[in-house]
Design an enzyme around this catalytic site. Structure first.
Site, short mmCIF file in Angstrom:
data_model
loop_
_atom_site.label_atom_id
_atom_site.label_comp_id
_atom_site.label_asym_id
_atom_site.label_seq_id
_atom_site.Cartn_x
_atom_site.Cartn_y
_atom_site.Cartn_z
N GLU A 45 -22.87 52.79 -2.70
CA GLU A 45 -23.57 52.43 -3.94
C GLU A 45 -23.74 50.91 -4.06
O GLU A 45 -22.81 50.15 -3.82
CB GLU A 45 -22.76 52.96 -5.13
CG GLU A 45 -23.33 52.65 -6.50
CD GLU A 45 -22.44 53.16 -7.63
OE1 GLU A 45 -22.93 53.23 -8.78
OE2 GLU A 45 -21.26 53.49 -7.38
N LYS A 113 -29.74 56.74 -10.59
CA LYS A 113 -28.49 57.21 -11.18
C LYS A 113 -28.73 57.68 -12.61
O LYS A 113 -29.38 57.00 -13.41
CB LYS A 113 -27.45 56.08 -11.14
CG LYS A 113 -26.03 56.50 -11.50
CD LYS A 113 -25.07 55.35 -11.23
CE LYS A 113 -23.62 55.71 -11.50
NZ LYS A 113 -22.71 54.60 -11.17
N CYS A 149 -22.41 58.31 -7.35
CA CYS A 149 -21.09 58.05 -7.92
C CYS A 149 -20.82 58.92 -9.16
O CYS A 149 -20.51 60.09 -9.04
CB CYS A 149 -20.94 56.55 -8.23
SG CYS A 149 -19.21 56.01 -8.37
N LEU A 291 7.52 28.40 -5.20
CA LEU A 291 8.57 29.34 -4.79
C LEU A 291 9.84 28.98 -5.55
O LEU A 291 10.38 27.89 -5.37
CB LEU A 291 8.78 29.26 -3.28
CG LEU A 291 9.56 30.41 -2.64
CD1 LEU A 291 8.76 31.71 -2.71
CD2 LEU A 291 9.88 30.08 -1.18
N SER A 292 10.32 29.91 -6.39
CA SER A 292 11.43 29.59 -7.27
C SER A 292 12.77 30.07 -6.76
O SER A 292 13.82 29.68 -7.28
CB SER A 292 11.18 30.24 -8.64
OG SER A 292 11.21 31.65 -8.53
#
Length: 552
Positions: A45, A113, A149, A291-292
């Site tokens: 689609e 559609k 769809c 980054l902890s």
């Protein structure tokens, strides 16, 4: 009258707005189909433009370009199989979601559609006009019916096609992922097969587009509902399928049936593909993140390495005086396991300078959440500076539990361009981490083994913005919080429903209050991978200024 028919299904990944590039993908699939001796090659689609295009499809220049490219594609593909490809179509003052049938060097017809979805992430009623229910089109002497769809989720379109002579159903889809959706699709399609007695092909798109992930998983059903073919999820692929006509009509010859993994693996694959495609389609190649030493950022780092390769991921630790030695060690262990770049920038001096600058204006006031948030905003500033300087997209790392109740700092740890775990509740974050440590797949670009140290998964979560801080100081324990949120957010339940489920009313009311007052943060937050039917963005739309509270 032909007794055999070969169909090529192209489960491919379009790029939104790249009309020429999507046409090139379609042309390559057509070449493959021609070499295989197919009569028809089918694409999903709205493939020529991408899906879900939202208001982009309303631009007249887009509509003109689509028509020009599809007419040229038809001319280029004159000598060989017909092509069925989704794209917008304008007729007079109306705009349709259409399936273009290209045959013999020209556009033969457009299927329009009829049923337009208008829920969750879909606004097609706002964008498109509803087309009439039409009949089948003919390819190689065989009449093909193509509900588009949503048209296949209702009986009327398929039944009309069967009554007007369709010999099999070919259904193009742009159907995005949420957990267990494959079972829902299969149930609807089996109903169409039983009602019409026709073989059915369900062709779905694959790939990430903003928050949505199209999972592919295309399949075929024979009369009676028997599965004849199933493609993998989250992976592009082209398959040639044969139909044979017998005394009882057409049947699909058995094809490969890919086994679909469990929802933990599908969630992880969805987040990985969504991140990879978001970057690729937006023009980025590298990412960075703060980054902890906690579990959320460790999981995002693992997803990033699996999506892009460790060489394209930078992790930055920005300790303050409240950062524990355990967090420093855990962060380093995670980076060493993943093999990505690791930088450390202490923020204590910057925090001291900001505090001194504000001191005259804050004089006489006690330290509170303001000072805690300054730390987070300093980190956001530094990460955005790195992003600008090196062209690396900054990833945010807030899980759905935090996003729901606003346990995040706007313009601080919420700064960034994409959040892979935005639709993962904290309790599921732990499950996904354990799954990743125990599994490795060929589509992962990161290393095998324990890439998220067990120590990170097992320790109590903490933002580490004040001494001995724990998340449980500010929030209910995560199993309780997530249980309440699953009701309030995912099930649209009332406070009374939550109490009836066994949760303390005062706790529920507190969570409900946090959910509503955090709307302004979510409105400004980065997009993230949609994994459920109630992800924060298009699935759940609430006003920011809102005094409603549920007194049930």
């Amino acid at each position: 009258m032909a007794d055999t028919f070969r169909l090529t299904l192209a489960q491919l990944n379009p790029v939104m707005g790249d009309i020429e590039g999507n046409a090139a993908q379609a042309r390559a699939a057509w070449e493959d189909a021609r070499a295989a001796g197919s009569q028809l090659v089918a694409l999903p689609e709205t493939f020529i433009l991408g899906y879900n295009p939202q208001d982009l499809v309303a631009k007249r220049a887009v509509q003109i370009k689509v028509a020009e490219v599809l007419e040229r594609l038809a001319a280029d593909c004159a000598e060989g199989p017909a092509m069925a490809i989704g794209g917008p179509y304008v007729e007079g003052a109306e705009l349709f979601n259409a399936y273009w049938i290209l045959k013999g060097g020209r556009v033969m017809t457009q299927v329009l559609k009829h049923h337009l979805p208008n829920e969750t992430v879909f606004d097609e009623v706002r964008i498109y006009d509803s087309g009439p229910i039409g009949g089948p089109y003919s390819v190689g002497g065989v009449r093909v019916g193509s509900p588009i769809c949503e048209d296949a989720w209702f009986p009327d379109v398929a039944e009309t096609l069967e009554e007007t002579g369709a010999e099999f159903l070919l259904i193009p889809n742009g159907s995005p992922y949420y957990r267990d959706k494959q079972d829902v699709r299969r149930s609807h399609m089996v109903s169409r097969v039983i009602e019409t007695g026709l073989p059915l092909f369900y062709l779905n798109m694959v790939g990430g587009q903003d928050d949505q992930v199209f999972d592919g998983g295309s399949f075929a059903l024979n009369p009676g509902g028997e599965l004849a073919l199933q493609l993998p999820v989250f992976e592009p692929g082209i398959v040639h399928v044969d139909l044979a006509r017998g005394p009882d009509g057409w049947r699909i010859e058995p094809g490969p049936i890919a086994i679909h993994p469990d929802t933990l693996e599908q969630d992880y694959h969805a987040m990985t593909l969504a991140l990879r495609d978001y970057l690729r389609k937006c023009g980025f190649q590298k990412v960075l993140l703060g980054l902890s030493g906690g579990v959320d950022s460790a999981l995002v780092a693992a997803i990033a390495c699996d999506a892009l390769g460790a060489e394209n991921v930078r992790c930055v630790m920005m300790p303050s005086e409240y950062t524990s030695e355990a967090s420093l060690g855990d962060a380093r262990a995670a980076v060493e396991a993943l093999g990505c770049r690791y930088d450390v920038m202490a923020i204590s001096d910057i925090r001291g300078a900001v505090t001194d600058t504000l001191a005259p204006l804050f004089e006489g006031r006690e330290s509170d959440l303001t000072e805690e948030n300054i730390q987070s905003r300093i980190r956001g500033l530094l990460l955005m500076a790195l992003s600008n300087k090196f062209g690396e997209m900054l990833l945010t790392t807030g899980n759905k539990s935090e996003v729901a109740v606003g346990y995040a700092t706007i313009y601080g740890d919420m700064a960034g361009g994409y959040n892979p775990i935005k639709d993962l509740y904290k309790t599921r974050v732990f499950e996904i981490c354990r799954w990743r440590n125990a599994h490795h797949r060929g589509w992962m670009k990161g290393p095998e083994g324990e890439v998220i140290p067990t120590a990170i998964i097992d320790k109590p979560p903490s933002a580490e913005l004040r001494p001995d801080q724990k998340d449980s100081d500010s929030l209910p324990d995560y199993p309780i919080l997530d249980g309440i949120l699953a009701l309030l957010v995912d099930a649209d339940a009332s406070v009374a429903d939550c109490v009836a489920a066994g949760y303390d009313r005062e706790t529920v009311k507190r969570v409900e209050h946090l959910l509503y007052i955090s709307e302004y943060k979510r409105f400004q937050s980065a997009p993230g991978t949609r994994l459920s039917k109630r992800a924060f963005w298009l699935d759940r739309r609430y006003p920011i200024a809102n005094r409603w509270r549920d007194d049930s």
